[in-house]
Design an enzyme around this catalytic site. Sequence first.
Site, mmCIF file in Angstrom:
data_model
loop_
_atom_site.group_PDB
_atom_site.id
_atom_site.type_symbol
_atom_site.label_atom_id
_atom_site.label_comp_id
_atom_site.label_asym_id
_atom_site.label_seq_id
_atom_site.Cartn_x
_atom_site.Cartn_y
_atom_site.Cartn_z
ATOM 1 N N THR B 117 -9.597 5.955 -7.671
ATOM 2 C CA THR B 117 -9.615 4.539 -8.045
ATOM 3 C C THR B 117 -8.657 3.785 -7.160
ATOM 4 O O THR B 117 -7.510 4.167 -7.008
ATOM 5 C CB THR B 117 -9.180 4.336 -9.506
ATOM 6 O OG1 THR B 117 -7.840 4.780 -9.628
ATOM 7 C CG2 THR B 117 -10.071 5.068 -10.444
ATOM 8 N N THR B 194 -6.647 11.866 -3.399
ATOM 9 C CA THR B 194 -5.882 12.317 -2.230
ATOM 10 C C THR B 194 -5.815 13.833 -2.087
ATOM 11 O O THR B 194 -5.609 14.324 -0.988
ATOM 12 C CB THR B 194 -4.440 11.775 -2.293
ATOM 13 O OG1 THR B 194 -3.860 12.163 -3.532
ATOM 14 C CG2 THR B 194 -4.426 10.276 -2.158
ATOM 15 N N ASP B 195 -6.007 14.578 -3.184
ATOM 16 C CA ASP B 195 -5.771 16.022 -3.111
ATOM 17 C C ASP B 195 -6.599 16.710 -2.025
ATOM 18 O O ASP B 195 -6.093 17.537 -1.279
ATOM 19 C CB ASP B 195 -6.070 16.676 -4.465
ATOM 20 C CG ASP B 195 -4.900 16.535 -5.432
ATOM 21 O OD1 ASP B 195 -3.945 15.812 -5.077
ATOM 22 O OD2 ASP B 195 -4.942 17.136 -6.514
ATOM 23 N N LYS B 273 -2.219 16.825 3.487
ATOM 24 C CA LYS B 273 -1.355 16.303 2.429
ATOM 25 C C LYS B 273 -0.153 17.235 2.356
ATOM 26 O O LYS B 273 -0.284 18.386 1.970
ATOM 27 C CB LYS B 273 -2.113 16.271 1.099
ATOM 28 C CG LYS B 273 -1.332 15.580 -0.007
ATOM 29 C CD LYS B 273 -2.153 15.455 -1.290
ATOM 30 C CE LYS B 273 -1.355 14.713 -2.352
ATOM 31 N NZ LYS B 273 -2.094 14.567 -3.609
#
Lengths: 633, 469
Positions: B117, B194-195, B273
């Site tokens: 989101t 983002t993971d 990440k």
Amino acid sequence: MPGAELPRIKCGLEIHQMLDTAEKLFCSCPTKLTQEPGEIKIWRRLRLAKSEMGEVDPAALFEYEKGVSYLYECYNPTTCLVEMDEEPPHELNREALELAIKFALMVGAHVFDEIHVMRKIVIDGSNTTGFQRTVLVAVGGSIKVGDKIVPIQTICLEEDAARKISEDKSTRTITYRLDRFGAPLIEVATAPVISSPEEAREVALRIGLLLRSLGRVKRELGSIRQDLNISVEGGAKIEVKGVQYLDLIPKVVAYEALRQRSLLEIRDELARRGVTREALEFKPVDVTHVFAETKSRIAKQAISAGGVAMALRLPGFKGLLGREIQPGRRLGTELADRARYWAEVGGLFHSDELPGYGITEREVEEVRKVLGCGDLDAFILVFESREKAEEALRAAWERALEALQGVPEETRAANPDGTTRYMRPRPGSARMYPETDVRPIRITREWLEKLQRELPEPPEKTLERLVEKYSLPQDMAWKLFDTQQLYLFEELVEKTGAPPLLVASTLTNTLVSLRREGVPVENITEEHLSSVLAQVARGTMAKEAIPDVLKLLATNPAMTVEEALRSLGGSLSEEEVRRIVREIVAENSEYIRERGERAFGRIMGLVMEKVRGRADGKLVSEIVREELRKFTS
Amino acid sequence: MPPARLTGSVGLEASGYSDEVVKWMREHGVRVFSRVRLRLSDGVELRGIVMPRPRVGDREVLVLKLDNGYNVGVHVSRVADVDVLGEYAATLEGKPGATAKVGEGLPRVHFLGTGGTIASRVDYVTGAVYPYFSAEEIYSMIPELEEIAVISAETLFSIFSEDMTPSHWSQLAQHVKKVFETEAPAGIVVAHGTDTMHYSAAALAFAARKLPGPVVFTGAQRSSDRPSSDAAVNVIGATLVAAQAPFAESVIAMHGSPDDRVVLAHRGVRARKMHSSRRDAFMSINSLPLARVDVVSRELKVLLGEYKPRSDEVEVHPRFSDKVALVKFYPGMPGDVLEFYGERGYRGLVLEGTGLGHVRSELIEVVRKLVKDGVVVVMTTQCLWGRVNMNVYRTGVELLEAGVVPAEDMLPETAFAKLSWILGQTEDVEEAKRLFRENLAYETSKRTEYITYPGAMWWEHAIRTPAQG
């Protein structure tokens, strides 16, 4: 200011007490403040959906809409990623929660079976997240003050905000330091049942003492903040923020009651004069030409910098702008406060204070003529850039409109003399939603029972116990109680081994007289007191030196007690005292021969003049007696 | 991760409460979002709205949102009396914002939602969070976009990023192709959790051979329901890249520091990440970022000399194999862990070995057998920074002899996406190995540069900090 003159008061307190837990509320950083500027600086902005901003603090919204940015100073030992909003909160600090629950149990409040951490939207940047995390732990309960039951409404546990360090108007950047951010606070709100200034102080005292009885609460200046909700009959609910001294509370309440009454009188007078909203038009007029040749420094400066003189007629306000509503503060001050706040102008003049400030009678008359002022009309005047001048006059005009209604609802800040100044409009109801990063915590009966057994001794019991244990005189014990120093007293006696009476009189008498002398006693820390008293207990410092040493420490907070003693000439050895006594005895041999041992008083006085603060009085008097005996025998 | 979605009515069964509490609620006519007055056994009276129960905690505890905004829990056994005062309908007051005033002649940027989101609203009465994804809603949350691009938006998936699979990569690639062919935007912004964003961005880099504009992945490390969310700054940065960048690659646009100022565009194939929570979690490994965007001044600066320029053609090969595994070696790893993949018909294996590219000697024979059976085995390093070199130690040499393909300075996740794509394109093992050794999307480089490893820069900066205490 006798209470009988005051209108009927309704006042409630909201007390914020910083806790002295080992860790912050949602991370393991220490709850310690740092003086050094931050070594890490983070530049941020906050944003909210427009549709969500309806009820947030309009002032913060105003700032926000101007595109304000925030610079957060962080210091590695006291700030981690949680405060920087770079990591979700850790679990809620159980030590802090237990303190809040214990307080709730002490006042007989209803502790909830499950507590939920909430996010309360705050967009002034004082929280990196844009919200303050807060938990309602308990409702209800009460304290007894005299014969009166004062109900407690809510007991919350919440995180403290960041400290504002500076504001750069040119770049619209506010700098906050994150060391305090996230430290736990207990917030206690009472019902608005307090009806006199003295009672407000008394309620704050009792709640403060109960909080201190918990042990792990901070006691330094600023660690307890008292907000007051005050209204008088026909007035409005005014929130006064950040009263740090107990003794200021009755003044703030009394002055606020006076202010509200005066504002109501002004409203009635305006009504009598037939002033209406319609008559009070916003038609600012450029009167720069009137000041073409002015002698007023402010006017000259502003106009030569390309600014204008802008004035607004306030029909029917003559004599009212200059009317005092609190000591030293007038309705005109309230208008100027608003202008300063919303338009960031330096000042605003009103016709009741003119001529003055270099503005002449002729210039005043000229402005009145340009504005078409009648006999009962007043005007306000500002020297600024056109845009700011209009903004300032509009803000002041809006306040003038509110004068027709009486007392506007607003949030005010306390001045050191107990008067208050405009701080911001009253925020609407808080926007709150659940902090989904922290699980709700179940508070079981068993846990409550365990905490109930661990409750501290109530302050009144502590008072009784200390009176008995240390044979304190009643009045001195009461003073310790009344200044919330009961716990500090006990700690100092136990830690330093100094005589209890000396400790008590240092706390109650010495500090009070130093304050009366104008010594900044707020700079004297508990550590200062503790090491001074320990020196006295060890015999390395004369107790007579206490006031001088404390005075020196108050004015030089960085100084250690040893340094202070050294700079006061150190303490005298018994030998040195004896030498001085012998000298004085020799100089007064005639007198002593005449009077014999009755000369003691005068000789003692002369010796003390020389050694005061550097030798213990008891020792001096022993030596004087000995030497007199030797001399006369 | 998308926040919990609440709708106007929540049935008692879905309320999260125990059967006992549900029964009690039925008996007293209490529903979720009822406004009630409770009298507790100790006389305390509470007014508020009955909330659905969070999925955790004691299901016997009734959650009430009090009139002062706080949520509190009351064990149902302590309720002496309840009056229902009304029902609250969880609807949002008004529509978001006014109509956007989008500047004329601006480039067009298409937004694809996959579940991350980037904008949401909170219903403060219930605390429910509603995700946003229409163009109007995005404009109303991030008005700066009105000056940057004409945006359109659609939702492709609504899943957590950890639930993405190679099949989702295929769908995403196909959709990107369709959007460029039919709508010809200047670029595409993909809102993504983002993971696993760097896996998807790498996958798209291989699938999209030629594109007219960049595909820019972006998301949020702080959820968009909070005033301090990084989402808006990331989206502005991503939109600037999509609209203005000279390159047409698959990139990740996220915060470059904890400041709300610089957004970096990392190549999907180089990004990883590297932090579980910081805004600047993404780093380019073994490479500088491709571009830097100052969101305040809106300046975009390309930092690397070589890139795929915008093309007139759209060439996308969207197939990915799901028979590739990424396996991390650990001390003592037994051979049967690897044998498992052979038995289950896996066609590609990306090993994350130690140091220069090693696994324990006992595994060499297992690897040799896998290769002989037609499994493509490639070697990356769990050091992430640096390059594998299998000539230095005997183990490496033996692994090479066993048929392992070294992945040079390629990230393990990138090697996984690359091999999955290659095996989606060809059945031929030798062709697959040949393709793997090729530099297809700047996923490797021949030079290992000094400036791309943060090592000394990090500690030299950190020790300027006074000692802890």
